[in-house]
Design a protein around this motif. Structure first.
Motif, mmCIF file in Angstrom:
data_model
loop_
_atom_site.group_PDB
_atom_site.id
_atom_site.type_symbol
_atom_site.label_atom_id
_atom_site.label_comp_id
_atom_site.label_asym_id
_atom_site.label_seq_id
_atom_site.Cartn_x
_atom_site.Cartn_y
_atom_site.Cartn_z
ATOM 1 N N GLY A 78 -0.771 -12.083 -30.382
ATOM 2 C CA GLY A 78 0.158 -11.361 -29.523
ATOM 3 C C GLY A 78 0.609 -10.026 -30.090
ATOM 4 O O GLY A 78 1.288 -9.259 -29.413
ATOM 5 N N HIS A 79 0.238 -9.746 -31.335
ATOM 6 C CA HIS A 79 0.629 -8.477 -31.959
ATOM 7 C C HIS A 79 -0.578 -7.584 -32.246
ATOM 8 O O HIS A 79 -0.452 -6.362 -32.221
ATOM 9 C CB HIS A 79 1.376 -8.727 -33.280
ATOM 10 N N ALA A 80 -1.715 -8.202 -32.581
ATOM 11 C CA ALA A 80 -2.922 -7.437 -32.894
ATOM 12 C C ALA A 80 -4.142 -8.303 -32.595
ATOM 13 O O ALA A 80 -4.137 -9.495 -32.887
ATOM 14 C CB ALA A 80 -2.920 -7.009 -34.359
ATOM 15 N N ASP A 81 -5.167 -7.678 -32.015
ATOM 16 C CA ASP A 81 -6.391 -8.422 -31.716
ATOM 17 C C ASP A 81 -7.366 -8.353 -32.890
ATOM 18 O O ASP A 81 -7.109 -7.688 -33.900
ATOM 19 C CB ASP A 81 -7.036 -7.905 -30.431
ATOM 20 N N GLU A 82 -8.482 -9.057 -32.764
ATOM 21 C CA GLU A 82 -9.465 -9.138 -33.838
ATOM 22 C C GLU A 82 -9.964 -7.761 -34.261
ATOM 23 O O GLU A 82 -10.043 -7.461 -35.460
ATOM 24 C CB GLU A 82 -10.650 -10.003 -33.404
ATOM 25 N N ALA A 83 -10.303 -6.930 -33.302
ATOM 26 C CA ALA A 83 -10.835 -5.602 -33.624
ATOM 27 C C ALA A 83 -9.809 -4.769 -34.386
ATOM 28 O O ALA A 83 -10.161 -4.060 -35.343
ATOM 29 C CB ALA A 83 -11.261 -4.887 -32.348
ATOM 30 N N THR A 84 -8.565 -4.856 -33.993
ATOM 31 C CA THR A 84 -7.508 -4.098 -34.664
ATOM 32 C C THR A 84 -7.344 -4.571 -36.106
ATOM 33 O O THR A 84 -7.229 -3.759 -37.032
ATOM 34 C CB THR A 84 -6.171 -4.238 -33.903
ATOM 35 N N ILE A 85 -7.348 -5.881 -36.302
ATOM 36 C CA ILE A 85 -7.181 -6.432 -37.654
ATOM 37 C C ILE A 85 -8.359 -6.037 -38.543
ATOM 38 O O ILE A 85 -8.168 -5.571 -39.668
ATOM 39 C CB ILE A 85 -7.021 -7.967 -37.604
ATOM 40 N N ARG A 86 -9.561 -6.191 -38.033
ATOM 41 C CA ARG A 86 -10.751 -5.845 -38.839
ATOM 42 C C ARG A 86 -10.782 -4.346 -39.153
ATOM 43 O O ARG A 86 -11.130 -3.941 -40.266
ATOM 44 C CB ARG A 86 -12.023 -6.280 -38.138
ATOM 45 N N SER A 87 -10.411 -3.536 -38.186
ATOM 46 C CA SER A 87 -10.361 -2.091 -38.412
ATOM 47 C C SER A 87 -9.320 -1.751 -39.479
ATOM 48 O O SER A 87 -9.577 -0.928 -40.369
ATOM 49 C CB SER A 87 -10.035 -1.377 -37.100
ATOM 50 N N LYS A 88 -8.169 -2.381 -39.389
ATOM 51 C CA LYS A 88 -7.110 -2.140 -40.372
ATOM 52 C C LYS A 88 -7.561 -2.587 -41.759
ATOM 53 O O LYS A 88 -7.291 -1.902 -42.753
ATOM 54 C CB LYS A 88 -5.837 -2.876 -39.947
ATOM 55 N N MET A 89 -8.254 -3.719 -41.828
ATOM 56 C CA MET A 89 -8.758 -4.195 -43.119
ATOM 57 C C MET A 89 -9.714 -3.166 -43.730
ATOM 58 O O MET A 89 -9.615 -2.857 -44.926
ATOM 59 C CB MET A 89 -9.467 -5.544 -42.950
#
Length: 104
Positions: A78-89
């Motif tokens: 609800g705060h970040a999707d998979e693509a956002t998390i992987r991109s941030k990583m």
């Protein structure tokens, strides 16, 4: 010692140094990820410090980044999707490496 032995020793030293730097960069990346996620979750400064430790510990579960990703994906529903998390990583690993280089 022959030049071959010298080159082999230099290669081993570089390999050990690179492995150590990658370990430090991933640990720093995990700290930055924890702070980012804690901010998204609205955690206080004290709660964020505890959360950062949880993210760092998550990386000790198995080799690679998937253990950290799974923790963040679960916590950030609800705060970040998979693509956002992987991109941030990926972006924070680059940032962590840059920080380490400037500290040398």
């Amino acid at each position: 010692m022959s030049s071959f032995d010298d080159r082999a020793k230099a290669f081993e030293s570089k390999f050990a140094h690179d492995a150590e730097m990658l370990f430090k960069a991933e640990a720093r990346r995990n700290k930055l990820l924890g702070l980012w996620a804690a901010h998204l979750l609205g955690k206080s400064e004290e709660e964020a410090a505890v959360y950062v430790t949880e993210v760092i510990k998550a990386d000790l579960s198995e080799a690679g980044d998937e253990d950290v990703f799974r923790k963040l994906a679960k916590d950030l529903v609800g705060h970040a999707d998979e693509a956002t998390i992987r991109s941030k990583m990926a972006n924070l690993l680059v940032e962590a490496k840059a920080q380490l280089v400037t500290e040398l």
